[in-house]
Design a protein around this motif. Sequence first.
Motif, short mmCIF file in Angstrom:
data_model
loop_
_atom_site.label_atom_id
_atom_site.label_comp_id
_atom_site.label_asym_id
_atom_site.label_seq_id
_atom_site.Cartn_x
_atom_site.Cartn_y
_atom_site.Cartn_z
N THR A 180 0.83 -1.21 0.00
CA THR A 180 0.00 0.00 0.00
C THR A 180 0.86 1.25 0.00
N PHE A 181 0.19 2.33 -0.41
CA PHE A 181 0.84 3.65 -0.33
C PHE A 181 1.20 3.98 1.11
N GLU A 182 0.31 3.55 2.02
CA GLU A 182 0.54 3.88 3.42
C GLU A 182 1.87 3.30 3.87
N GLN A 183 2.10 2.03 3.47
CA GLN A 183 3.36 1.39 3.85
C GLN A 183 4.53 2.16 3.27
N VAL A 184 4.43 2.57 2.04
CA VAL A 184 5.55 3.27 1.43
C VAL A 184 5.79 4.59 2.14
N SER A 185 4.69 5.25 2.50
CA SER A 185 4.86 6.57 3.12
C SER A 185 5.54 6.46 4.48
N LYS A 186 5.49 5.25 5.05
CA LYS A 186 6.11 5.10 6.38
C LYS A 186 7.59 4.76 6.30
N LEU A 187 8.14 4.66 5.11
CA LEU A 187 9.51 4.20 4.99
C LEU A 187 10.49 5.17 5.66
N THR A 188 11.42 4.56 6.36
CA THR A 188 12.50 5.35 6.99
C THR A 188 13.79 5.00 6.28
N PRO A 189 14.85 5.79 6.48
CA PRO A 189 16.13 5.46 5.84
C PRO A 189 16.57 4.04 6.19
N GLU A 190 16.28 3.62 7.40
CA GLU A 190 16.70 2.28 7.82
C GLU A 190 15.97 1.20 7.01
N SER A 191 14.66 1.43 6.90
CA SER A 191 13.88 0.41 6.17
C SER A 191 14.20 0.45 4.68
N ILE A 192 14.54 1.63 4.20
CA ILE A 192 14.92 1.71 2.78
C ILE A 192 16.17 0.89 2.54
N LYS A 193 17.09 0.98 3.46
CA LYS A 193 18.31 0.19 3.31
C LYS A 193 17.97 -1.30 3.31
N ALA A 194 17.06 -1.66 4.20
CA ALA A 194 16.65 -3.06 4.26
C ALA A 194 16.03 -3.51 2.92
N ILE A 195 15.21 -2.64 2.38
CA ILE A 195 14.61 -2.99 1.09
C ILE A 195 15.68 -3.18 0.04
N GLU A 196 16.62 -2.26 0.02
CA GLU A 196 17.66 -2.35 -1.00
C GLU A 196 18.48 -3.63 -0.84
N GLU A 197 18.70 -4.01 0.39
CA GLU A 197 19.46 -5.23 0.58
C GLU A 197 18.63 -6.45 0.19
N LEU A 198 17.37 -6.37 0.52
CA LEU A 198 16.51 -7.52 0.23
C LEU A 198 16.29 -7.70 -1.28
N THR A 199 16.07 -6.61 -1.93
CA THR A 199 15.68 -6.75 -3.34
C THR A 199 16.83 -6.57 -4.29
N LYS A 200 17.86 -5.92 -3.88
CA LYS A 200 19.00 -5.60 -4.75
C LYS A 200 18.55 -4.79 -5.96
N TYR A 201 17.54 -4.10 -5.75
CA TYR A 201 17.00 -3.42 -6.94
C TYR A 201 17.12 -1.91 -6.90
N PHE A 202 17.07 -1.34 -5.74
CA PHE A 202 16.87 0.12 -5.73
C PHE A 202 18.01 0.87 -5.08
N PRO A 203 19.17 0.78 -5.54
CA PRO A 203 20.22 1.53 -4.84
C PRO A 203 20.00 3.03 -4.96
N GLY A 204 19.55 3.64 -3.89
CA GLY A 204 19.41 5.10 -3.84
C GLY A 204 18.19 5.63 -4.55
N LYS A 205 17.48 4.74 -5.23
CA LYS A 205 16.39 5.18 -6.10
C LYS A 205 15.23 5.71 -5.27
N ILE A 206 14.95 5.04 -4.16
CA ILE A 206 13.77 5.38 -3.38
C ILE A 206 13.89 6.79 -2.82
N GLU A 207 15.09 7.10 -2.35
CA GLU A 207 15.26 8.44 -1.78
C GLU A 207 15.33 9.50 -2.87
#
Lengths: 298, 1051, 448
Positions: free
Chosen positions: A257-284
Motif C-alpha cells: 500500500t501507499f501507506e506502507q511506502v509513506s512510512k519508509l525510513t532510511p533504515e527500512s529503505i536500506k533493508a529494502i535495498e538489501e533484500l531486493t537488490k534493486y533500488f540503490p538510492g532510487k527510493i530516496e
Amino acid sequence: MLDKQLILGVYDNGDDLLTSVKKLRKKGVEIFDCYTPYPVHHLDNEMGIKRSNLTVGAFLCGLTGFFLGLLLQFYMMTNFLHTFKSWPMIIGGKPQDYGMWPSMVPVTFEMTILFTAFGIGFLFFAKSKMIHGKIAQIIDPRQTDDRLFLAVEPSELSKMSRSELDSFLTENGAIEIRERNLDGSDAVETAAPAKPKAKAKAAPKSEELSEEQKTEKLGLLKSIVGEGSIDQKDDLKEISGVGPVYEEKLNSIGIFTFEQVSKLTPESIKAIEELTKYFPGKIEREDWVSQAKNLMDK
Amino acid sequence: MVAWNVQNVIINLISTFFISMSNSENKYWRGIEELEANPATLENISNEFSDKLPMEEILGDTEELSSNRRDFLKFFGFSVSAVALAACNKTPVKYAMPYINKPEEVTPGHALYYATTCGVYNEGFPVMAKVREGRPIKLDGNPDSALSQGSVNAAGQASILSLYDINRLPHPVVDGSEVEDWSEVDKKVNGILAGASGDVYVVSRTVTSPILQASIQKFMEAHNAKHVVYDPISYSGIRGANKESFGADVIPSYNFDKADVIVSFGADFLGTWISPTRFTADYSKNRVPTPENPEMSKHYQIESLLSLTGTNADYRYSIPASKQGKYLVSLYNMLSGAGGDLELPGNALKQIATELLAAKGKALVVSGSNDKSEQVIVNAINDLLGSYGSTINLSASMNLSNYDEAAFESFVNNAGKAGAIVLLDANPVYSYHNGAALAEAMKNVPVITTAMVVDESSNGAVVHAPNNHTLESWDVYQPMNGHYVTSQPVISKVFNTRSTAESLRTWAGEKVAMGEDQASHQWVVDFLSNDLGQDANKVFHDGFVQKSTGGVSSSFAGSVSSASSRIASNYKESSGFDLALYQKVGVLDGSSALNPWCHELPDPVTKVTYDNYVSISRHDAETNGWEQGDIVKVSGNGAEIDTLPLLIQPGQARGVIGIALGYGRSVQTNADNDLVDLGKNAYPFVQSSSTGTSYLAQNVTIEKVDSGYEFAQTQTHHMIEGRDYLREATIDEYKKDNAVRNEHKFETVSLWSDYDYSKGHHWAMAIDMNACTGCGSCVVSCHIENNVPVVGRKEVRRRRDMHWMRIDRYYSFQADADETASVRVGPSNVDQEFKKGQWSTMENELAGLDKNSASGDNDYGHYDNVKVVHQPVMCQHCDHAPCETVCPVLATTHSSEGLNQMTYNRCIGTKYCGNNCPYKVRRFNWFRYNKNSKFDYHFNNELGRMVLNPDVTVRSRGVMEKCSFCVQNIQMAKLNAKIENRKLEDGDAQTACAKACPSNAIVFGDRNDPNSRIAKMYKNDRSYKMLEEVGTDPSVLYLTKIRNRKEEVQS
Amino acid sequence: MFEASIRQPLVEGNKSIADVSNDICAPIENKPTKLWWLGFSISFVFLMVMVLSLGWTVWEGIGTWGVNKTVMWGWDITNFVFWVGIGHAGTLISAILLLFRQKWRMSINRSAEAMTIFAVLCAAQFPLFHMGRVWLAYWALPLPNAFGSLWVNFNSPLLWDVFAISTYLSVSLLFWYLGLIPDIATVRDRAVTKARKFWYGFFAMGWNGSARTWHRYEIVALILAGVSTPLVLSVHTIVSMDFATSVIPGWHTTIFPPYFVAGAIFSGFGMVLTLLIIVRKVLNLQQYITIGHLDAMTKVVMLTGSIVGVAYLTEFFIAAYSGMVYEQYAFLNRAFGPYWWAYWTMMSCNLLAPQVFWFKWARTTPWFIFMLSIVVNIGMWFERFVIIVTSLHRDYLTSSWAMYSATITEVGIFLGTMGLFFTCFFLFSKFLPVINMSEVKSIIKSRE
C-alpha cells in the motif's frame, strides 16, 4: 556422450537451483548442464551460457525472404530479366515495371515473415540437434515433470570434493544427490577418488543474505511499515519510478500500500535495498515517501 | 525441367480423373462435340494451353510467336478450326459436307453466307445464313432487302434452332409407325383420298410462295379439294377496311421513316405488328437528332397495355382497350373540324390533332385493332392527313395474312363431315378460339399433315409427311407485293423429309423428280426465269428480287359515319375487365413453342422469362387487394384460364388486363425442360366470328385462387434511383445545348502512365439510346453467336441468366399529387415537395407518392403515367478494368487492342472479377450446362449442338464468361483483310449485337480509325461513358436519350 | 494496462509443480469422459455434413449454392472472413502478450493457438471450395505454366490472401508446435504405454529440458512472437484488402484494414471465451483459467467492440461526406434496405452488447460471459455478411440488384466447418496438453 557420467543435484524449485548454480560457479565449479521442466529465468546467465546468435540468423533469413519475395514478383510480373516478353499482359492498365511496387508490398512482407519464422525454427532445431523421432537423453523421467536437475561432471570434482559438493547442494535446497549417465542409466562407479580440493569458503559472501538475515530484515521492515496484505493492495505503479517489475518486487517483500511506502525510513529503505537488490538510492532520489503520501490523500 | 515434367504428369493425372468422371455419356460425331471429345483437345485442356499448335508452320515466323499476346488468339482461332476440320473428316460424308453440289469455295474454318429466308410468320423473311462446314449456325438480315435492312428480329434469329429441333419427325409416319420410304406415304395418301367420302380440305397458313400456291392448286384440281387459310393472328380488319375504303384487300406498307408525327392506337409496330423489323429500322431513321439536323419524329402512343412501342413513344396515354374506337372517332372529328367528345388528359387529343394537321403529308396514324370499323376511321384520318402515297403505300402491300374468318368458320363447322383434311403448316386446334371443337370434329376424319413436329392439330393424324425446314428447301416467297425472296438449302436434309410442294404434287398424281429437292429447285428456277424474267442464279445470290407493281387507287371511298356508328353501337359498358390479348416479342403467336431462346429472352417490358401472366394496373390490383404473384382464375366469354399469375404493370390502363398469346402449347417433345407445359393458352378468349377476329374480350372476371408465384425476371428493380448512368433530355434542351445532361465531364486522374493504345486497333462500341427500341434482337443474336447456354426458369429465378448482353429497362413515374404535395421520402423522413407532373426515378419517392396520391385512397395515379428507357448493357471493356486487377491467375486480361479478354481455360472460378465489376456483366457457369440432362435444352442433344458456333468455346462449368466484343469476328475480319492485302475497313469487324440491331443503335468499330463511325461517336456531344466517375475507362459509349417532349425530363 | 496479476493469483489452489503436470496431463492419460465422447461425436457428425456438402458442391457445381450473377460471394466468403477473424486471437494472445510480458496469457495461450490453427483450417475450406474449379486451385500458386511463363497476378488481393493465409497458418503451426515440444516431452516421460511413449517421443524431438536448449528456445519464442505480431495484423489487413481495393460501394473503404483487425481481435477473443469457458468446465481447469482471465479478456472484447462500433459509424459519416450517391446509398441500404435485420443484428451484437462489460458482475460471471461471447460471434458473422452481401446485392446499376439467400448446401458447409473446428478441438484436448505446462510451472515458481 552416452556414457557421460554426471553428478546430479535434484531440486524441486527453480530458485534453489538458481542459487546453487550461482554459488557453485563462484566457487569455480563449472556446471555441465541443468535440466528443468520449465524455463528458469536467469539460469542461462548464471550458468555462463553465451547469448545465442540465433537472432542474427533470423535477420539473415528475413532478409533472404524479403529479397526472394521481391525477386519472385519482379521476375513474374515485369520485364525484369526479359521474362514478361513471352506473355505480355495488360492488367487493368496497371504498370508492368517497378511502378507496380505497391502491389508487391503484401507478398514481400509475407515472404519476409515466412522465411524469418521458418528460418529461425530450423536453425533452432539444428543447433539444438533436435529432430523428429530422436531418442531423448533423459537422465530422469521427472526432469520434464516436476524436478530440476543440476548436473556437474565428475571432472569438476578437482575443484571441490565430492562430499563438499554433496553437502553444498543439500545446503542449497537439493533434495537428493544422484549419479547417473546422461542417457539415464545408473552410473558405473568410477574409482577415481576425489582429489582434495582447494578450501571452500565456509562463510557465504557478504552480499548474499542468508535466510536468517532475510527473515531479520523482513521483520525489521514489517515493524516499520506495518503488515500489508494483497487485499488492500494499491496501484504502486502510480508512484513515479515504480514499474510493474518494481511493484512486484515490493509486493514480494510485503509492501502493498501507499501507506506502507509513506512510512519508509532510511533504515527500512536500506533493508529494502538489501533484500531486493534493486533500488540503490532510487527510493530516496525519487522521494517515494512523499509521493506515496500525496497519493494517499487523493 | 524435371520439376515441370512431374508437374505435367500430375496435372494430367488429375484432369484425366475429372474428365473421365464426367465422360459417362455415349457420344457420336458432329462438329463441336467432336472437338470436346478429341483426345488432343483433352490433353490441351490439361496442359492449359496446347503446346502442339501448328503455329510455326502457319506463321513461319517464330519470332512473332513470342512477340505478343494478341497473336495468341489468332493461333487459338487456328487451332479451333484445325480441330473442327479433323472432326469433320471423321463424319459420314453425307452429313459432313451436305451440299448438293459441293461449292468450290468451301474452306473448313471459313464461314460462308447464303441468301435465303427464315420463316417466323411463314412470311419468307430475307436473311443471310452463316454456314460453317455445312451447318447453318446464324441468321443475319439481308442488308439489301427493304424488308430486313440487314437485321432480323429476335424470333427470326432464334428460328434457326427449329432446324436442329430434336422434336422434329425424323421420318414420315403412316398409321402411327415410322416408314423410311416415301412411296408408302404416297400409297397411303392416295388410298385415303380415293376413299374420301366427303370434301377434301387443304388447311394452310397464308401462302406467300407461288410454288406452294401452284402445288395446292394442282392438288385441289386433282382431288376436287378446298383450300382454307388459317392464321392465328388475323389482319382482316385492315384488309377489310382497305377494301371498303380503296377497293383493295391489302395490308399496306407503312413508312415510319417518312413520318414526322406518328400516332399509334395500340399498334405495337416495333414489337409484333405486321413487320416490326422493317418498321423499327424505318422508325429509328427519324429518331436520332444530330447537331446538323436537330429534329426527330414525334411519337404518340395511345394504348391500353404497355407495349414495346409504347415504351419508345414520346408521349404515351393509357386508355381502356374497348374505348379505342371511340377515341379514334374523336380524333377524326377534331381533325375534320368538328369537336370530339372524348379527350385525353391535358387535352392531349386536341394537341395531337393540331400537330397532325400541321404535319400534313408527313403524319401517320396507325391502329393495332383488328376491327374493320376502326381501321376505316384510321384510313379516313390518314386520308385527311394526306398520308397515302407518302407515309402509307397501298401498292407495296404485305402478304402477311389472307385469313378469311368466314371461310374458316364454315370449314370448322363442316370438318366433321370432311373426307380428308390435309394440314400444311396451320395449327388451328391450338390457336383457333374454338380449337377444342375442331379437334373433336377432326377425330373422325383422316388427317394428313406435313407439319415438322407433332403439334396439337397434327396429333392423331393418319399420315405425317414432314416438310423440309425452310433452310433445307428451294422456294420463293412474295412477302410483300412485288418483293420476291428466294430460299435455298444451306444444309443437306437433317431428316428424311420432303417439301410440302413436292408432296402435294405427288399426291396430285404428277411425276415429281425425286431426291434432294430437284423438282423444287426446277420449279423455283422456272418461276424466276419464266414468270419474273430474272437470272435465277443472280436472284439466288441476292436472295430477293424487287419487281415494280401496279398502283392502287388511293382515293378514299369509305363511309366514316357508318363506321363510327358501328363503333358506337359495338361499344358496351362492362363491369368486368377488358382483356387485351397480345403477342410477345420472342414468343409471338406461339409457333416457336419449343425454342428455348425465345423463352429465355426476357419480355422487353416486364423482363419476365418463361411465363405468360395476367398484367394489371396497380390501381386495379390494389383496389381488389391483389398483389404481384397472386394466382388468379380468369373467365369470360365462355373461356376460362384456371391459374395464371398476376403481374402489376406500370403504365397499363385501368380496367384492362393483358394476357400474352402463344403459351400453353402441348407439342410432343423428347426433351424434359421448362418449355413443356409452359404458361396457359389464351386463344380461347379470342373473339372470332365470320366477320372478323377481335383480340379484345370484354366483361372478363378475375378471381384470386392462390398467391406467391415467383416470376423468373431478369430485372427486379425498375427505378434508376436518380443515378447518373442513364441520361435523358428533351429535344428543346438538345437544340439549345447539344451536350445537355452531358455537360459535366469527369476528369479522371491516373496514378501511372496508361498503356498506349494508339497503335493498331482500339475497339469500341457506342449505343444510341435514342435509336434503341429495346426489341431484344441483339440479346438473342448474342446468345446464338457466342454459344451462351440456356438455363431455364428456375435458374433465371435465382438470377443466374447467362445472357452476355442484357437490355435494362427503367421506369420513371409522374407525380399525380395535387398542385404541390409534400411527401415523406426515405428513411431519414425528409419532406420533399412534389409538383404535379414532376417525374420521379427513385423508389423511396415513389413510396411517398403512393401515400400522398390525390384522393388519398391509394389511387396510384402515377402508375398510369410512366416513362421508359431501354439501356443495353454488355461488357464495357474498360481500359482500367477492375475485374482484371483482381483475378489471381490472370484469366482475364486486356488485349493490346483494348479488349477485355476472358481466358476460360485459365479460369479457376473465384468469381472475384464478377463481384468487382461495376456493371455486373460477368456470368458464371454455375453448372455444367452442356450434356446435362438437368438442362435439357439444345446443348443436351447431338442435334441441338449443331447450332453451336465452332469459333466460340463451349464453356465448362466453374468458369466465368462474358461479352468478348465477338472477338472471333474481329479476328476473322483481320485475317480476311490480311489475306486480301488491304487495310481493315470500318464495318469489317462487327459484333453479333451490332449486326442484329434493326435500328442501328449499336455502332462498333476501331476508334483509332479517324474515319470510322465509332470515332465520330466519340466526338458526339451526346456520348458519355457509363459510371465514368468510377474510373474504369470503359470502351462503350452511351448516347443521351432525347425525347420529343416539352417539359423537363428530370426533376 | 493490466494489473490483476497481483490482486488475484494467476493459478489458484496452491498448486505444486507436480500438481500442474498431474492436472493437465489427466485428460491425456485417462480414458475420455462421456462428455468428451458426446461432444466429439456431435462434432464429427457435423464434420461429415461438411464433407457431404463439399462433395455435392464439387460434383454438381457452385450452382448448388444460392449465389447469383449479382451476389457472387455469399456465405462462403462470409464464413471465410469469419473464421480467419476467429483465428486471430490465438496468435495475438501468444505473441503480443508474450512481447508485453503479460503472464496471464500463459494458461490460455495454448488453446487459443490451437483455436487459431483450427479456425484457419476451417477458413481455408471456403476460398478453396468457392472456386468453380477447385481441382485447379493450385494455379493460384506461383508455379510455371505448362506452356510458358504465365504466372499469377500479384496485383490481385486474392493472391495476397494466398500468401498471407498460408504464411499465417504455417507460422502459427510452427509457433504452436514449438510451444508444445516441452509439454509433449513431459507427456512422453510420464507415459506408461508403449504407443504413447513412441508417438510423443517422436514429436518431442529429443527434448530433455537442457538449460542450453531453453536458452535458445526462449530466444526463438521471442523472435517468433516478434514476427507473428505484425503477421497477425497483416493477415486481416490483407483479407480486408479483398474488399478495400475493389470498386464496389461499401467495399471500397480505406478504414477497412484497422477495422478488420479490430474486428478480428474482437471475434477472436469472443471465440476464445466461448471455448475456454467450456474447456475449464469440462476439463476441470477452473483453477488455471480463472475468473481473472475471463475478466481480462472481456475488457479486450469491450475495447475492440467499441473500436469496431466507431468504425461502423465512421463509415456512415464518410459515405455521407463523400457526396457519391452510390456510396451513400450503399450505407443507407445496409441500415434500411432489405437486409436491415442483418445490419441491426450486427450493430446490437458488436457495438451494444459488449458495453455491459463496463459492469464488474458481467465480467466475472462465467455463464453470462459465455452468452455474450456467443452473441459476439453471431454479431461478427453478421458483420461479414453485411459487408459482403448487402454491398453486392445493390451496387451501381439498379437493374442488377438482386437478393441472395443461402441454400442448404451452404448452411451444411458452414455447420460442417463448425464440426471440423470442434472435432479438431476435441482431439486436441484429448491428445495434447490444453494448457502450456512449462509456462504455468514457471509462474507457480515466481509466486513462491
